[in-house]
Every structure is written in C-alpha cells, then in structure tokens.
Design a protein around this motif. Structure first.
Motif, PDB file in Angstrom:
ATOM      1  N   ASP A  30       0.823  -1.322   0.010  1.00  0.00           N
ATOM      2  CA  ASP A  30       0.033  -0.029  -0.115  1.00  0.00           C
ATOM      3  C   ASP A  30       0.988   1.263  -0.001  1.00  0.00           C
ATOM      4  O   ASP A  30       2.129   1.159   0.000  1.00  0.00           O
ATOM      5  CB  ASP A  30      -0.960   0.077   1.245  1.00  0.00           C
ATOM      6  N   MET A  31       0.125   2.343  -0.102  1.00  0.00           N
ATOM      7  CA  MET A  31       1.065   3.636  -0.327  1.00  0.00           C
ATOM      8  C   MET A  31       0.321   4.653   0.792  1.00  0.00           C
ATOM      9  O   MET A  31      -0.553   5.240   0.342  1.00  0.00           O
ATOM     10  CB  MET A  31       0.938   4.169  -1.726  1.00  0.00           C
ATOM     11  N   PRO A  32       0.774   4.767   1.845  1.00  0.00           N
ATOM     12  CA  PRO A  32      -0.206   5.477   2.806  1.00  0.00           C
ATOM     13  C   PRO A  32       0.180   7.028   2.461  1.00  0.00           C
ATOM     14  O   PRO A  32       1.067   7.420   2.026  1.00  0.00           O
ATOM     15  CB  PRO A  32       0.910   5.354   4.305  1.00  0.00           C
ATOM     16  N   ARG A  34      -1.466   8.306  -0.075  1.00  0.00           N
ATOM     17  CA  ARG A  34      -1.775   8.132  -1.494  1.00  0.00           C
ATOM     18  C   ARG A  34      -3.032   7.639  -1.882  1.00  0.00           C
ATOM     19  O   ARG A  34      -3.478   7.603  -2.915  1.00  0.00           O
ATOM     20  CB  ARG A  34      -0.578   7.597  -2.375  1.00  0.00           C
ATOM     21  N   GLU A  35      -3.942   7.678  -0.925  1.00  0.00           N
ATOM     22  CA  GLU A  35      -5.327   6.877  -0.935  1.00  0.00           C
ATOM     23  C   GLU A  35      -6.072   7.535  -2.057  1.00  0.00           C
ATOM     24  O   GLU A  35      -6.743   6.958  -3.085  1.00  0.00           O
ATOM     25  CB  GLU A  35      -6.118   6.540   0.267  1.00  0.00           C
ATOM     26  N   ARG A  36      -6.299   9.091  -2.055  1.00  0.00           N
ATOM     27  CA  ARG A  36      -6.926   9.436  -2.925  1.00  0.00           C
ATOM     28  C   ARG A  36      -6.553   9.423  -4.303  1.00  0.00           C
ATOM     29  O   ARG A  36      -7.459   9.268  -5.159  1.00  0.00           O
ATOM     30  CB  ARG A  36      -7.099  11.182  -2.495  1.00  0.00           C
ATOM     31  N   GLN A  37      -5.150   9.626  -4.626  1.00  0.00           N
ATOM     32  CA  GLN A  37      -4.841   9.631  -5.952  1.00  0.00           C
ATOM     33  C   GLN A  37      -5.115   8.185  -6.462  1.00  0.00           C
ATOM     34  O   GLN A  37      -5.297   7.944  -7.511  1.00  0.00           O
ATOM     35  CB  GLN A  37      -3.079   9.883  -5.906  1.00  0.00           C
ATOM     36  N   MET A  38      -4.730   7.025  -5.584  1.00  0.00           N
ATOM     37  CA  MET A  38      -4.935   5.734  -6.109  1.00  0.00           C
ATOM     38  C   MET A  38      -6.142   5.388  -6.589  1.00  0.00           C
ATOM     39  O   MET A  38      -6.585   4.977  -7.604  1.00  0.00           O
ATOM     40  CB  MET A  38      -4.403   4.869  -5.018  1.00  0.00           C
ATOM     41  N   ARG A  39      -7.370   6.348  -5.679  1.00  0.00           N
ATOM     42  CA  ARG A  39      -8.647   6.058  -5.691  1.00  0.00           C
ATOM     43  C   ARG A  39      -8.807   6.521  -7.165  1.00  0.00           C
ATOM     44  O   ARG A  39      -9.828   6.317  -8.172  1.00  0.00           O
ATOM     45  CB  ARG A  39      -9.611   6.494  -4.642  1.00  0.00           C
ATOM     46  N   ASP A  40      -8.546   7.957  -7.587  1.00  0.00           N
ATOM     47  CA  ASP A  40      -8.661   8.568  -8.825  1.00  0.00           C
ATOM     48  C   ASP A  40      -8.055   8.013  -9.920  1.00  0.00           C
ATOM     49  O   ASP A  40      -8.752   7.646 -10.852  1.00  0.00           O
ATOM     50  CB  ASP A  40      -7.997  10.173  -8.764  1.00  0.00           C
ATOM     51  N   LEU A  41      -6.996   7.345  -9.824  1.00  0.00           N
ATOM     52  CA  LEU A  41      -6.580   6.458 -11.049  1.00  0.00           C
ATOM     53  C   LEU A  41      -7.300   5.358 -11.194  1.00  0.00           C
ATOM     54  O   LEU A  41      -7.374   4.818 -12.413  1.00  0.00           O
ATOM     55  CB  LEU A  41      -4.908   6.082 -10.583  1.00  0.00           C
ATOM     56  N   ALA A  42      -7.691   4.531 -10.128  1.00  0.00           N
ATOM     57  CA  ALA A  42      -8.506   3.297 -10.315  1.00  0.00           C
ATOM     58  C   ALA A  42      -9.816   3.838 -10.825  1.00  0.00           C
ATOM     59  O   ALA A  42     -10.143   3.075 -11.725  1.00  0.00           O
ATOM     60  CB  ALA A  42      -8.738   2.934  -8.989  1.00  0.00           C
ATOM     61  N   THR A  69       5.629   3.929  -8.822  1.00  0.00           N
ATOM     62  CA  THR A  69       5.154   3.007  -7.895  1.00  0.00           C
ATOM     63  C   THR A  69       3.655   2.932  -7.604  1.00  0.00           C
ATOM     64  O   THR A  69       3.101   1.725  -7.520  1.00  0.00           O
ATOM     65  CB  THR A  69       5.756   3.141  -6.542  1.00  0.00           C
ATOM     66  N   MET A  70       3.109   3.996  -7.723  1.00  0.00           N
ATOM     67  CA  MET A  70       1.531   3.950  -7.391  1.00  0.00           C
ATOM     68  C   MET A  70       0.971   3.336  -8.918  1.00  0.00           C
ATOM     69  O   MET A  70      -0.017   2.594  -8.737  1.00  0.00           O
ATOM     70  CB  MET A  70       1.048   5.213  -7.408  1.00  0.00           C
ATOM     71  N   ALA A  71       1.230   3.751  -9.983  1.00  0.00           N
ATOM     72  CA  ALA A  71       0.873   3.285 -11.065  1.00  0.00           C
ATOM     73  C   ALA A  71       0.980   1.659 -11.120  1.00  0.00           C
ATOM     74  O   ALA A  71       0.199   1.062 -11.523  1.00  0.00           O
ATOM     75  CB  ALA A  71       1.535   3.969 -12.412  1.00  0.00           C
ATOM     76  N   LYS A  72       1.964   1.090 -10.876  1.00  0.00           N
ATOM     77  CA  LYS A  72       2.369  -0.095 -10.890  1.00  0.00           C
ATOM     78  C   LYS A  72       1.484  -1.003  -9.966  1.00  0.00           C
ATOM     79  O   LYS A  72       0.885  -2.250  -9.958  1.00  0.00           O
ATOM     80  CB  LYS A  72       3.856  -0.468 -10.671  1.00  0.00           C
ATOM     81  N   LEU A  73       1.457  -0.432  -8.599  1.00  0.00           N
ATOM     82  CA  LEU A  73       0.424  -1.003  -7.641  1.00  0.00           C
ATOM     83  C   LEU A  73      -1.063  -1.028  -7.966  1.00  0.00           C
ATOM     84  O   LEU A  73      -1.693  -1.962  -7.825  1.00  0.00           O
ATOM     85  CB  LEU A  73       0.534  -0.219  -6.316  1.00  0.00           C
TER      86      LEU A  73
END
Length: 105
Positions: A30-32, A34-42, A69-73
C-alpha cells in the motif's frame, strides 16, 4: 588471532531488517497518504474491468513522489480483480520509440 570478519558480518544479521525494499523492482502493498490519488487513478481504469476501453491517464509531478510505484500498484490490484484487463507497464525512458513500444506490447 582475530576472528574472521565475514563470520562476524554474517552472524550480526546486517543493518537492514528487510533488504528487499531496496531493490528497484520492489512494490509495496500500500501507499499511505496516496489513497485519494490511487482512487482517482482506479476510477479512470475501472472500465477495463468491464471489458471497455479505459480513459487515458497522464501522471505528472516531481521525481521521487511515487508516480511509477503508484501506477504499478494500481495495475497490480486491477489484475487481481479482473482477468479481462491485461495491465502492461512500459518505461518510456527506456523504450522511447513507437516501434520499441509496439515491440514491448
């Protein structure tokens, strides 16, 4: 006579608890922060789970912020949820020509 330096180094356990996190291909669970950015990308990639074309995404920011890293995750998590989506990561700094990118695909 002094003891063997290599035996001392091996028995001490080393400096790091987990050296795998220092490898270039390490991917965290996980990436503490960066939850909002991960949700936006998803949300942009969500249509891929329904066999539809996802939106294009451009991630920008200063070096070292965790974009790659976020993109790969997120792509890893996408492939865990849907077998329809086939995430492919291509580093365009390493493969910079159209032919090279198509060859990677």
């Amino acid at each position: 006579m002094a003891s063997n330096i290599f035996r001392q180094m091996t028995s001490s356990g080393g400096i790091f608890r987990d050296e795998s996190v220092l490898q270039p291909d390490f991917l965290p669970d996980d990436m503490p922060g960066r939850e909002r950015q991960m949700r936006d990308l998803a949300s942009f990639l969500q249509p891929a789970t329904r066999n539809q074309a996802p939106s294009s995404v451009l991630m920008v920011g200063a070096p070292g912020l965790g974009k790659t890293t976020m993109a790969k995750l997120v792509l890893k998590q996408l492939s865990e949820v849907s077998k329809r989506a086939l995430p492919i990561y291509i580093n365009c700094w390493e493969t910079s020509t159209r032919f090279g990118i198509l060859n990677e695909l």
